[in-house]
Motif scaffolding. Structure first.
Motif, PDB file in Angstrom:
ATOM      1  N   HIS A   1      -6.531  53.895  27.370  1.00 43.64           N
ATOM      2  CA  HIS A   1      -6.458  53.090  28.240  1.00 43.64           C
ATOM      3  C   HIS A   1      -5.081  52.293  28.468  1.00 43.64           C
ATOM      4  CE1 HIS A   1      -7.512  48.528  29.104  1.00 43.64           C
ATOM      5  NE2 HIS A   1      -7.363  49.115  30.078  1.00 43.64           N
TER       6      HIS A   1
ATOM      7  N   GLU B   1      -3.911  43.004  25.035  1.00 40.82           N
ATOM      8  CA  GLU B   1      -5.222  42.853  24.746  1.00 40.82           C
ATOM      9  C   GLU B   1      -4.961  42.393  23.084  1.00 40.82           C
ATOM     10  OE1 GLU B   1      -7.031  46.325  27.299  1.00 40.82           O
ATOM     11  OE2 GLU B   1      -7.366  46.157  25.241  1.00 40.82           O
TER      12      GLU B   1
ATOM     13  N   HIS C   1      -3.032  52.600  25.232  1.00 41.66           N
ATOM     14  CA  HIS C   1      -3.262  52.448  23.699  1.00 41.66           C
ATOM     15  C   HIS C   1      -4.799  53.084  23.688  1.00 41.66           C
ATOM     16  CE1 HIS C   1      -5.324  48.930  25.796  1.00 41.66           C
ATOM     17  NE2 HIS C   1      -6.294  49.189  24.872  1.00 41.66           N
TER      18      HIS C   1
HETATM   19 FE   FE2 Z   1      -8.008  48.277  26.137  1.00 43.99          FE
END
Ligand code: FE2
Length: 386
Positions: A301, A308, A337
């Motif tokens: 992603h 995040e 990631h």
């Molecule tokens: Fe994510």
């Protein structure tokens, strides 16, 4: 908050005469957010809340972000930490921060406080990882226990009393009000049927406490990079009653009902709170995706406009290796990631997960602090390379 609460004694009509047994008036205080446009409560004091006895010297307090760290995936491993200080305030170690929100780890060795505390510039969200006890505030006595989110509106005067020696909790300080998720509310504010939690899961203070005795009452007020020391001749917990929508409350992560699907569900299904510039999500034990060819592990992603943070609470984190209970990971915007090598194949066929984690997603970049950098796992940025 999401619904109206009334505790103790209040007059039938606001802003009218409400008298004490000796004939004097109770002191009414309106505590309001967003000027007069947000939520508010009316509080009834035995003593005027404006009556200050002494203001002592202010002391500098607060963390600073390190904005010079190279862009990288960050793992802060706090699993081996026994305590982060003795007292409520000096044990509060801010690890990550930006202008909208900061995230601190708190593991005090002391179970009680001999002063009162007020954050005058930020709402606070505690997440209790280990420990139980009570939060005392003007609004009354509130039971807190492991798994609880504790939402504390700014200017609430409070103290924490623990009945356990093992204490580990997070503090998120929020520049804007912390709210339930707007898409789960109807136009009158009630939580809808598809919300992962409802009003029954939200716990306001259970009982009033009214401290009438006189003496020196020390309130430490956090504002503008300082702790300001105020002394009153009466307890700040001198209320006989209050009503309104603004008050501290708890919501247990264990009462968050997961939303699952045939294929991998995106992080917004885990959203628990909203505020300006960030969201808080809860990853809780749940059944995995039930499409016959589903891959339970998340896909790679690229978050192009957010950072995040995951705080790992309990269970086995199937997409990560080398992560412990008490680890923080920060996957910053601008870098993809994803699952660690081998974890995707391993996840196939798994029926459920016991993982428990708290996620903070910010829209502006987050920075590690000097205190945060002490916990950095230097190998983490390369940990996807076999
Ligand atoms: Fe994510």
């Amino acid at each position: 908050m999401a619904y109206y609460v009334r505790k103790g004694n209040i007059p039938p009509k606001r802003h009218t005469q409400f008298r004490q047994p000796d004939g004097s008036l109770y002191a009414e205080e309106l505590v309001s957010s967003l000027g007069f446009s947000g939520i508010y409560s009316n509080l009834y004091h035995i003593n005027p809340p404006t009556r200050v006895k002494e203001i002592k010297k202010s002391v500098a307090y607060g963390a600073k972000p390190d904005k010079d760290l190279p862009l990288q995936q960050i793992h802060l491993n706090t699993s081996g930490v026994k305590n982060t200080g003795s007292d409520f305030l000096d044990s509060r170690k801010v690890l990550l921060m930006n202008d909208d929100v900061s995230m601190a780890l708190c593991m005090p060795s002391r179970q009680s406080m001999d002063y009162y505390y007020k954050n005058a510039e930020a709402d606070e969200l505690l997440f209790i990882h280990d420990g139980s006890g009570y939060m005392y505030s003007q609004f009354g006595k509130l039971k807190i226990q492991a798994g609880d989110y504790v939402v504390i509106p700014r200017t609430t005067i409070y103290k924490l009393e623990w009945d356990t020696s093992e204490i580990r909790y997070l503090v998120m300080e929020s520049a804007s009000p912390i709210e339930t998720v707007s898409r789960y509310r109807n136009e009158l504010g009630q939580l809808l049927e598809h919300s992962p939690y409802c009003e029954r899961d939200i716990h306001p203070p259970q009982e009033m406490i009214t401290e009438e005795s006189k003496g020196d009452y020390h309130v430490k007020i956090k504002k503008g990079g300082y702790i300001h020391h105020y002394v009153y001749d009466h307890s700040p917990f001198d209320l006989v009653g209050w009503d309104g929508f603004l008050y501290p409350y708890t919501l247990s992560i264990h009462d968050f009902e997961p939303i699952t699907g045939r294929i991998h569900q995106p992080p917004p299904v885990h959203q628990t709170f909203q505020a300006a510039g960030y969201v808080i999500c809860s990853f809780v034990p749940r059944l995995f995706d039930y499409h016959p060819d589903a891959i339970p592990a998340p896909y790679n992603h690229s978050n192009i406009d957010s950072d995040e943070v995951l705080y790992y609470v309990e269970g086995n984190f199937m997409s990560r290796k080398g992560i412990d209970r008490g680890s923080f990971t920060l996957h910053p915007g601008g870098l993809p990631h994803g699952p660690h090598p081998g974890t995707v194949e391993k996840s196939i066929g798994a029926k459920e997960t016991e993982e428990l984690a708290v996620m903070l997603d910010t829209f502006k970049p987050l920075f590690a602090t000097e205190e945060g950098k002490e916990f950095m796992d230097k190998k983490y940025p390369m940990s996807w390379t076999e």
